[in-house]
Design a protein around this motif. Structure first.
Motif, short mmCIF file in Angstrom:
data_model
loop_
_atom_site.label_atom_id
_atom_site.label_comp_id
_atom_site.label_asym_id
_atom_site.label_seq_id
_atom_site.Cartn_x
_atom_site.Cartn_y
_atom_site.Cartn_z
N GLU A 179 0.83 -1.20 0.00
CA GLU A 179 0.00 0.00 0.00
C GLU A 179 0.86 1.25 0.00
O GLU A 179 0.55 2.25 -0.67
CB GLU A 179 -0.97 -0.03 1.18
CG GLU A 179 -1.99 -1.16 1.06
CD GLU A 179 -3.06 -1.13 2.13
OE1 GLU A 179 -3.12 -0.14 2.90
OE2 GLU A 179 -3.85 -2.10 2.20
N THR B 85 2.30 1.70 -3.45
CA THR B 85 1.29 2.21 -4.37
C THR B 85 1.25 3.73 -4.35
O THR B 85 1.10 4.37 -5.40
CB THR B 85 -0.09 1.63 -4.00
OG1 THR B 85 -0.08 0.22 -4.27
CG2 THR B 85 -1.21 2.27 -4.79
N LYS B 86 1.42 4.33 -3.18
CA LYS B 86 1.46 5.79 -3.10
C LYS B 86 2.69 6.33 -3.82
O LYS B 86 2.60 7.33 -4.56
CB LYS B 86 1.47 6.22 -1.63
CG LYS B 86 0.20 5.85 -0.87
CD LYS B 86 0.32 6.21 0.60
CE LYS B 86 -0.91 5.77 1.37
NZ LYS B 86 -0.79 6.07 2.83
N SER B 87 3.84 5.68 -3.60
CA SER B 87 5.06 6.14 -4.27
C SER B 87 4.97 5.97 -5.78
O SER B 87 5.38 6.85 -6.55
CB SER B 87 6.27 5.37 -3.73
OG SER B 87 6.50 5.67 -2.37
N TRP B 88 4.43 4.83 -6.21
CA TRP B 88 4.30 4.59 -7.65
C TRP B 88 3.33 5.57 -8.29
O TRP B 88 3.51 5.97 -9.45
CB TRP B 88 3.86 3.15 -7.90
CG TRP B 88 4.92 2.14 -7.57
CD1 TRP B 88 6.28 2.34 -7.57
CD2 TRP B 88 4.72 0.78 -7.19
NE1 TRP B 88 6.93 1.18 -7.22
CE2 TRP B 88 6.00 0.21 -6.98
CE3 TRP B 88 3.60 -0.02 -7.00
CZ2 TRP B 88 6.17 -1.12 -6.59
CZ3 TRP B 88 3.75 -1.35 -6.61
CH2 TRP B 88 5.04 -1.89 -6.42
N THR B 89 2.30 5.97 -7.55
CA THR B 89 1.37 6.97 -8.06
C THR B 89 2.10 8.30 -8.28
O THR B 89 1.91 8.96 -9.31
CB THR B 89 0.20 7.16 -7.10
OG1 THR B 89 -0.55 5.93 -7.03
CG2 THR B 89 -0.73 8.27 -7.55
N ALA B 90 2.96 8.66 -7.33
CA ALA B 90 3.74 9.90 -7.49
C ALA B 90 4.72 9.79 -8.64
O ALA B 90 4.94 10.77 -9.38
CB ALA B 90 4.49 10.20 -6.19
N GLY C 87 2.07 8.31 -12.05
CA GLY C 87 0.76 8.92 -12.29
C GLY C 87 0.79 10.06 -13.28
O GLY C 87 -0.10 10.15 -14.14
N ARG D 284 -2.16 4.52 -13.74
CA ARG D 284 -2.98 4.50 -12.52
C ARG D 284 -2.60 3.28 -11.68
O ARG D 284 -2.70 2.15 -12.14
CB ARG D 284 -4.46 4.46 -12.87
CG ARG D 284 -4.93 5.70 -13.61
CD ARG D 284 -6.42 5.72 -13.87
NE ARG D 284 -6.84 4.58 -14.71
CZ ARG D 284 -7.41 3.48 -14.25
NH1 ARG D 284 -7.65 3.33 -12.95
NH2 ARG D 284 -7.76 2.52 -15.08
N ASN E 30 -3.33 1.36 -8.10
CA ASN E 30 -4.32 1.26 -7.02
C ASN E 30 -4.23 -0.09 -6.33
O ASN E 30 -3.51 -0.99 -6.78
CB ASN E 30 -5.73 1.47 -7.58
CG ASN E 30 -5.95 2.88 -8.10
OD1 ASN E 30 -6.00 3.83 -7.34
ND2 ASN E 30 -6.08 3.03 -9.43
N TYR F 183 -6.50 7.28 -8.71
CA TYR F 183 -5.05 7.07 -8.62
C TYR F 183 -4.68 6.90 -7.14
O TYR F 183 -5.09 7.70 -6.29
CB TYR F 183 -4.29 8.29 -9.14
CG TYR F 183 -4.30 8.53 -10.62
CD1 TYR F 183 -3.11 8.48 -11.34
CD2 TYR F 183 -5.46 8.86 -11.31
CE1 TYR F 183 -3.09 8.73 -12.72
CE2 TYR F 183 -5.45 9.11 -12.67
CZ TYR F 183 -4.26 9.05 -13.37
OH TYR F 183 -4.24 9.31 -14.72
N GLY F 184 -3.87 5.91 -6.83
CA GLY F 184 -3.33 5.78 -5.48
C GLY F 184 -4.33 5.41 -4.42
O GLY F 184 -4.09 5.64 -3.23
#
Length: 242
Positions: free
Chosen positions: A158, A161-166, A169, A174, A176, A229-230
């Motif tokens: 999880e 996922t936030k880092s990959w979104t940054a 994205g 996307r 998630n 996203y995220g």
């Protein structure tokens, strides 16, 4: 919610949630690459998808083996959808968790999706978009006895996922998470009465069918989730809300 013309990779796609995800993605029109350790089970999934008019192929890979992870990443580098589903969850108290157990959990649940994403996400970004969905668990949010290593591995997913979104994205990728609660799978069937006790804590008062989790994954893979996203989508019958 069509996925016509898309190619999807589903790890751990030979059983349980992964199998349901592969079937549903194929039903929505995606060409599905199913991967898992068991060639026989993989071929059964492919045959079932083919029988229903879908399009799929199988790549055998053990995600505890980093050579297999690299080989799989190369073979599926240009997919439009990546579903990081494969996971292991030896349930035992912390003091009974061996180093081998711990390493296996993090190799399969964190290291493998990390390096699959590291190969696939930049290529998605170069093409202008794609969707990555990782399967987490309610144990990443709530403390559950005997699931310390497993919950920690999914909490890591999880956070990734936030880092990959940054990172990806802005290029239209996307990333998630779907976080299931208790789900009726062959692996969970072995829990017996413990599974029943777990479902009794869920506001929905039942376990999920794998198809219900697969529906959440397909939604996040589709253009209908184009502005999501995220996110962590809790498909847990309300468990983390109470």
């Amino acid at each position: 919610m069509t996925l016509q013309g898309k190619t999807a990779l589903v790890t751990g796609g030979t059983s349980g949630i992964g199998r349901a995800v592969a079937m549903k993605l194929a039903h929505r029109g995606a060409h599905v690459i199913v991967t898992g350790r068991d060639k026989r089970r993989g071929e059964e999934v492919i045959a079932e998808i083919d029988a229903q008019g879908g399009n799929a192929r199988f790549i055998a890979a053990d995600l505890a083996n980093f050579d297999d992870v690299r080989r799989l990443a190369g073979a599926a580098a240009d997919v439009d959808v990546l579903v990081n589903n494969a996971g292991v969850f030896p349930g035992r108290p912390t003091e009974q968790t061996t180093e081998k157990d711990f390493d296996l959990v993090f190799d399969v649940n964190v290291k493998a999706p990390f390096y699959l994403t590291a190969t696939i996400a930049p290529r998605m970004a170069a093409r202008g978009g794609g969707a990555i969905i990782s399967i987490s668990t309610m144990a990443a949010t709530i403390g559950m006895s005997g699931l310390a290593a497993y919950g920690a591995s999914k909490a890591a997913i999880e956070a990734l996922t936030k880092s990959w979104t940054a990172e990806y994205g802005p290029q239209g990728v996307r990333v998630n998470v779907v976080a299931p609660g208790p789900t009726h799978t062959p692996a969970n069937a072995a829990m017996g009465e413990m599974f029943d006790a777990l479902t009794a804590t869920v506001p929905a008062r039942r376990g999920a069918d794998p198809d219900e989790i697969a529906a959440a994954v397909c939604f996040l893979a589709s253009d209908e989730a184009s502005f999501i996203y995220g996110a962590v989508l809790h498909a847990d019958g309300g468990r983390v809300a109470v």
